[in-house]
Design a protein around this motif. Structure first.
Motif, PDB file in Angstrom:
ATOM      1  N   ARG A 105       0.850  -1.182   0.000  1.00  0.00           N
ATOM      2  CA  ARG A 105       0.000   0.000   0.000  1.00  0.00           C
ATOM      3  C   ARG A 105       0.885   1.231   0.000  1.00  0.00           C
ATOM      4  NH1 ARG A 105      -2.584   1.229   4.212  1.00  0.00           N
ATOM      5  NH2 ARG A 105      -4.582   1.897   3.363  1.00  0.00           N
ATOM      6  N   THR A 106       0.381   2.315  -0.586  1.00  0.00           N
ATOM      7  CA  THR A 106       1.134   3.562  -0.632  1.00  0.00           C
ATOM      8  C   THR A 106       0.352   4.674   0.043  1.00  0.00           C
ATOM      9  OG1 THR A 106       0.207   4.071  -2.810  1.00  0.00           O
ATOM     10  CG2 THR A 106       2.349   2.969  -2.758  1.00  0.00           C
ATOM     11  N   MET A 107       1.096   5.587   0.615  1.00  0.00           N
ATOM     12  CA  MET A 107       0.478   6.760   1.211  1.00  0.00           C
ATOM     13  C   MET A 107       1.363   7.974   0.930  1.00  0.00           C
ATOM     14  SD  MET A 107       1.112   6.028   5.284  1.00  0.00           S
ATOM     15  CE  MET A 107       0.125   7.436   5.775  1.00  0.00           C
ATOM     16  N   VAL A 108       0.736   9.130   0.858  1.00  0.00           N
ATOM     17  CA  VAL A 108       1.455  10.393   0.747  1.00  0.00           C
ATOM     18  C   VAL A 108       1.233  11.157   2.043  1.00  0.00           C
ATOM     19  CG1 VAL A 108       1.515  12.638  -0.400  1.00  0.00           C
ATOM     20  CG2 VAL A 108       1.399  10.549  -1.763  1.00  0.00           C
ATOM     21  N   VAL A 109       2.321  11.577   2.655  1.00  0.00           N
ATOM     22  CA  VAL A 109       2.267  12.376   3.884  1.00  0.00           C
ATOM     23  C   VAL A 109       3.062  13.646   3.611  1.00  0.00           C
ATOM     24  CG1 VAL A 109       2.614  12.430   6.364  1.00  0.00           C
ATOM     25  CG2 VAL A 109       2.222  10.236   5.219  1.00  0.00           C
ATOM     26  N   THR A 110       2.395  14.783   3.673  1.00  0.00           N
ATOM     27  CA  THR A 110       2.984  16.038   3.219  1.00  0.00           C
ATOM     28  C   THR A 110       2.595  17.197   4.125  1.00  0.00           C
ATOM     29  OG1 THR A 110       2.979  17.630   1.366  1.00  0.00           O
ATOM     30  CG2 THR A 110       1.010  16.304   1.640  1.00  0.00           C
ATOM     31  N   ALA A 111       3.425  18.226   4.116  1.00  0.00           N
ATOM     32  CA  ALA A 111       3.069  19.450   4.834  1.00  0.00           C
ATOM     33  C   ALA A 111       2.054  20.275   4.055  1.00  0.00           C
ATOM     34  CB  ALA A 111       4.323  20.292   5.100  1.00  0.00           C
ATOM     35  N   LYS A 112       1.863  19.958   2.785  1.00  0.00           N
ATOM     36  CA  LYS A 112       0.955  20.732   1.945  1.00  0.00           C
ATOM     37  C   LYS A 112      -0.493  20.583   2.409  1.00  0.00           C
ATOM     38  CE  LYS A 112       1.937  20.872  -2.432  1.00  0.00           C
ATOM     39  NZ  LYS A 112       2.365  22.297  -2.481  1.00  0.00           N
ATOM     40  N   TYR A 113      -1.267  21.630   2.190  1.00  0.00           N
ATOM     41  CA  TYR A 113      -2.716  21.624   2.437  1.00  0.00           C
ATOM     42  C   TYR A 113      -3.327  20.423   1.707  1.00  0.00           C
ATOM     43  CZ  TYR A 113      -7.482  23.687   2.314  1.00  0.00           C
ATOM     44  OH  TYR A 113      -8.826  23.943   2.434  1.00  0.00           O
ATOM     45  N   ASP A 129      -2.978   5.056  -1.838  1.00  0.00           N
ATOM     46  CA  ASP A 129      -4.129   4.555  -1.081  1.00  0.00           C
ATOM     47  C   ASP A 129      -4.592   5.554  -0.033  1.00  0.00           C
ATOM     48  OD1 ASP A 129      -4.368   1.687  -2.095  1.00  0.00           O
ATOM     49  OD2 ASP A 129      -2.258   1.789  -1.550  1.00  0.00           O
ATOM     50  N   VAL A 130      -3.676   6.359   0.475  1.00  0.00           N
ATOM     51  CA  VAL A 130      -3.974   7.309   1.549  1.00  0.00           C
ATOM     52  C   VAL A 130      -3.220   8.606   1.267  1.00  0.00           C
ATOM     53  CG1 VAL A 130      -3.803   7.771   4.040  1.00  0.00           C
ATOM     54  CG2 VAL A 130      -4.202   5.433   3.237  1.00  0.00           C
TER      55      VAL A 130
END
Length: 211
Positions: A105-113, A129-130
């Protein structure tokens, strides 16, 4: 002999300068923001230090008491100026697909809005996925732990800190404002030139427990 079962794989990715080259879009948005507010912003300088939260950049150009309101205005303007102008980084789609091909599974975790992060990904046809926005550095560990991410990929020393705080393997790509030496000094476990090298690295990483 019983066959070894590998643990479920969840890989987190940063967004700006990891999956997307957001410099052209962010530059265009800062230029438009400067025109809208009548405030000088060196957009070329601002895009050399992407990674930290928006407020940390805006405070260089606006009085502290105005930053929250200007940040809201920037986020409102952002889709009109930044989405279409922003390409994927080399190897970004292939990196995400490599995780999926491995059954992960993949997720993106970012400081962006977060809504703007999702617009970027949809525009470029990258479908994690997230997606979790609004988290920076060690804060990223909250989302990484919640979703059981064992690897976090990012371009900034803040991403390395987030991975380490989550107990995840830190895979750094030298495509953002931090060079390989800085990333290693911050504690990155792996440093790649860019995401084009990620699928081969992942295959080796997944094979290692069976070696």
């Amino acid at each position: 002999m019983a066959r070894m079962t590998l643990p479920a794989l969840t890989v987190g990715f940063d967004l700006d300068m990891t999956l997307i080259d957001s410099r052209p879009g962010i530059r265009a948005c800062y230029v438009a923001l400067a025109e809208r507010t009548g405030t000088y912003i060196d957009a070329d300088l601002a895009v050399t230090r992407l990674g930290p939260p928006l407020a940390e950049e805006l405070v260089n150009w606006f009085p502290a008491g105005e930053v929250a309101a200007v940040a809201d205005l920037y986020r409102e303007m952002y889709p009109s100026f930044a989405i279409a102008a922003t390409p994927a980084m080399a190897g970004a789609r292939e990196a995400v697909e490599a995780v999926r091909a491995a059954g992960g599974r993949t997720m993106v975790v970012t400081a962006k809005y977060e809504p703007n992060a999702k617009l970027h990904l949809a525009h470029l046809g990258i479908s994690p996925d997230v997606v979790v926005g609004g988290l920076w550095a060690e804060q990223k560990a909250e989302a990484l732990r919640a979703h059981g991410a064992s690897v976090y990929v990012g371009d900034h020393v803040g991403d390395v800190r987030g991975a380490r705080a989550a107990g995840a393997l830190s895979v750094a790509v030298a495509t953002g404002p931090c060079d390989g030496g800085e990333l290693r000094a911050a504690g990155a476990d792996v440093v790649l030139d860019d995401l084009s090298a990620f699928p081969r690295w992942l295959a080796g990483h997944r094979a290692a427990p069976r070696a």
